[in-house]
Design a protein around this motif. Structure first.
Motif, short mmCIF file in Angstrom:
data_model
loop_
_atom_site.label_atom_id
_atom_site.label_comp_id
_atom_site.label_asym_id
_atom_site.label_seq_id
_atom_site.Cartn_x
_atom_site.Cartn_y
_atom_site.Cartn_z
N MET A 1 20.33 -6.92 -37.87
CA MET A 1 19.88 -8.07 -38.67
C MET A 1 21.24 -8.15 -39.92
N GLY A 2 21.69 -7.06 -40.00
CA GLY A 2 22.86 -7.03 -41.08
C GLY A 2 23.90 -8.10 -40.44
N ARG A 3 24.29 -7.96 -39.09
CA ARG A 3 25.36 -8.95 -38.77
C ARG A 3 24.87 -10.20 -38.86
N TYR A 4 23.51 -10.47 -38.77
CA TYR A 4 23.04 -11.92 -38.50
C TYR A 4 23.05 -12.43 -40.29
N VAL A 5 22.66 -11.71 -41.05
CA VAL A 5 22.77 -12.14 -42.42
C VAL A 5 24.18 -12.50 -42.95
N ILE A 6 25.41 -11.44 -42.50
CA ILE A 6 26.67 -11.64 -42.84
C ILE A 6 27.08 -13.00 -42.30
N ARG A 7 26.75 -13.15 -40.82
CA ARG A 7 27.13 -14.50 -40.09
C ARG A 7 26.66 -15.81 -40.98
N ARG A 8 25.24 -15.46 -41.47
CA ARG A 8 24.90 -16.76 -42.09
C ARG A 8 25.22 -17.11 -43.35
N LEU A 9 25.73 -16.02 -44.19
CA LEU A 9 26.40 -16.38 -45.55
C LEU A 9 27.68 -16.80 -45.08
N LEU A 10 28.37 -16.37 -44.16
CA LEU A 10 29.79 -17.00 -43.81
C LEU A 10 29.68 -18.63 -43.62
N GLN A 11 28.37 -18.77 -42.72
CA GLN A 11 28.25 -20.25 -42.37
C GLN A 11 27.99 -21.18 -43.60
N MET A 12 27.38 -20.35 -44.74
CA MET A 12 27.00 -21.04 -45.85
C MET A 12 28.18 -21.68 -46.55
N ILE A 13 29.46 -20.90 -46.54
CA ILE A 13 30.65 -21.48 -47.00
C ILE A 13 31.10 -22.85 -46.86
N PRO A 14 31.30 -23.39 -45.78
CA PRO A 14 31.81 -24.46 -45.44
C PRO A 14 30.61 -25.59 -45.79
N VAL A 15 29.30 -25.35 -45.88
CA VAL A 15 28.32 -26.30 -46.01
C VAL A 15 28.38 -26.34 -47.55
N PHE A 16 28.61 -25.13 -48.23
CA PHE A 16 28.60 -25.32 -49.68
C PHE A 16 29.92 -26.24 -50.00
N ILE A 17 31.15 -26.10 -49.72
CA ILE A 17 32.19 -26.50 -49.87
C ILE A 17 32.05 -28.12 -49.62
N GLY A 18 31.42 -28.35 -48.13
CA GLY A 18 31.26 -29.91 -48.16
C GLY A 18 30.46 -30.68 -49.02
N SER A 19 29.21 -29.87 -49.31
CA SER A 19 28.17 -30.59 -50.09
C SER A 19 28.66 -30.63 -51.36
N THR A 20 29.31 -29.84 -51.99
CA THR A 20 29.84 -29.87 -53.37
C THR A 20 30.85 -31.06 -53.42
N PHE A 21 31.85 -31.04 -52.32
CA PHE A 21 32.92 -32.13 -52.41
C PHE A 21 32.43 -33.45 -52.43
N LEU A 22 31.28 -33.58 -51.64
CA LEU A 22 30.70 -35.03 -51.55
C LEU A 22 29.93 -35.40 -52.74
N ILE A 23 29.29 -34.21 -53.48
CA ILE A 23 28.69 -34.50 -54.77
C ILE A 23 29.90 -35.02 -55.90
#
Length: 307
Positions: free
Chosen positions: A1-23
């Motif tokens: 579970m811990g590895r999954y959470v870390i992986r999901r958090l890392l996946q959120m970084i490009p999503v956050f950058i892409g979303s905020t750049f478009l905005i």
């Protein structure tokens, strides 16, 4: 579970950058904030150049975005055109909208799931038909229509509630706006729950539970409902950000000075720092809500395991 959470958090970084750049790109590239600051009057070229330099608007867009992200990482969201810090506006607006969103989520969870379970267990009967018709009517009515009608009937005509919300936005004052905000989502939750319950009620594990002689309450609560709630939880998780960002109409109707009000004022006045700052926080709320939903899957369905 811990590895999954870390992986999901890392996946959120490009999503956050892409979303905020478009905005950032859409807000700053599709309008001139300096021209909006002066309104109908043409600004002095020297004054306009100085303001653009202060706001970092004289740089290429990618440099502006890099400068903005650097400010966000340091906890600085800029200053609105009225001279007030965007963080101060957030401190006033987000608690109000958060309370309103919690009321709306509670309404759609409790009423939506209860109606969906009753309809799914009585598929094809009069209760099912009535619930489906009611949800269809609710989905068909726009929020501004249902909001004004309920405000007039319950507030102005019958006097059951206050027709507007005070600046303190107490929890009891937010019940009616929360219901109005939740109506459309409540209808979707009801239909999702109804469909999922109707499908799972014919599954083999339900027949096995009935054959073992388990009480109906345990069959519905522990076996049927837990498996049927997975699509509902997915919808509610994505709906959290939509409710917080989409409360503009509801907040305008009931005079609530929350996130929707600040976004409306920011868009109306082309107040770019306010719009970008608030939407950036909404992106973070949306990402965290989806992470929480993913973690809830394993709780609802023990068959789901994260490596």
């Amino acid at each position: 579970m811990g590895r999954y959470v870390i992986r999901r958090l890392l996946q959120m970084i490009p999503v956050f950058i892409g979303s905020t750049f478009l905005i950032f790109f859409m807000v700053y590239a599709l309008g001139d904030p300096v021209a909006a600051l002066f309104g109908d009057k043409a600004p002095d070229p020297a004054t306009a150049a100085r303001i653009r330099a202060e706001l970092y608007l004289d740089q290429p867009l990618w440099k502006q975005y890099g400068h903005y992200m650097g400010q966000i990482l340091s906890g600085e969201f800029g200053t609105a055109f009225n001279g007030q810090k965007v963080t101060e506006l957030m401190a006033d607006a987000f608690p109000v909208t958060l309370r309103l969103t919690l009321v709306a989520i509670a309404v759609e969870i409790v009423i939506g799931i209860v109606l969906g379970v009753l309809s799914g267990l009585r598929r094809g009967r009069s209760v099912d038909t009535t619930v489906l018709l009611l949800t269809l009517v609710v989905v068909s009515i726009p929020t501004f229509v249902s909001g004004y009608v309920l405000q007039f009937l319950l507030g102005a005509k019958w006097g059951w509630v206050s027709p507007s919300v005070s600046p303190e936005a107490r929890l009891d004052e937010l019940i009616l706006p929360g219901v109005v905000l939740a109506l459309t989502s409540l209808a979707y939750v009801t239909r999702l729950t109804r469909t999922s319950v109707a499908e799972n009620s014919r599954a083999d594990y339900i027949r096995t539970a009935v054959a073992k002689g388990l009480p109906p309450r345990r069959i519905i609560g522990r076996h049927l409902l837990r498996n049927s709630l997975i699509p509902v939880v997915t919808f509610i998780g994505t709906d959290v950000g939509a409710l917080m960002g989409g409360a503009i109409v509801t907040e305008r109707i009931f005079n609530i000075h929350g996130v929707g009000y600040q976004l409306y004022q920011g868009i109306l006045r082309q107040n770019s720092p306010t719009v970008v700052g608030f939407v950036t926080i909404l992106v973070l709320v949306f990402l965290m809500a989806n992470l929480l939903v993913d973690l809830l899957y394993a709780v609802l369905d023990p068959r789901i395991r994260y490596a």
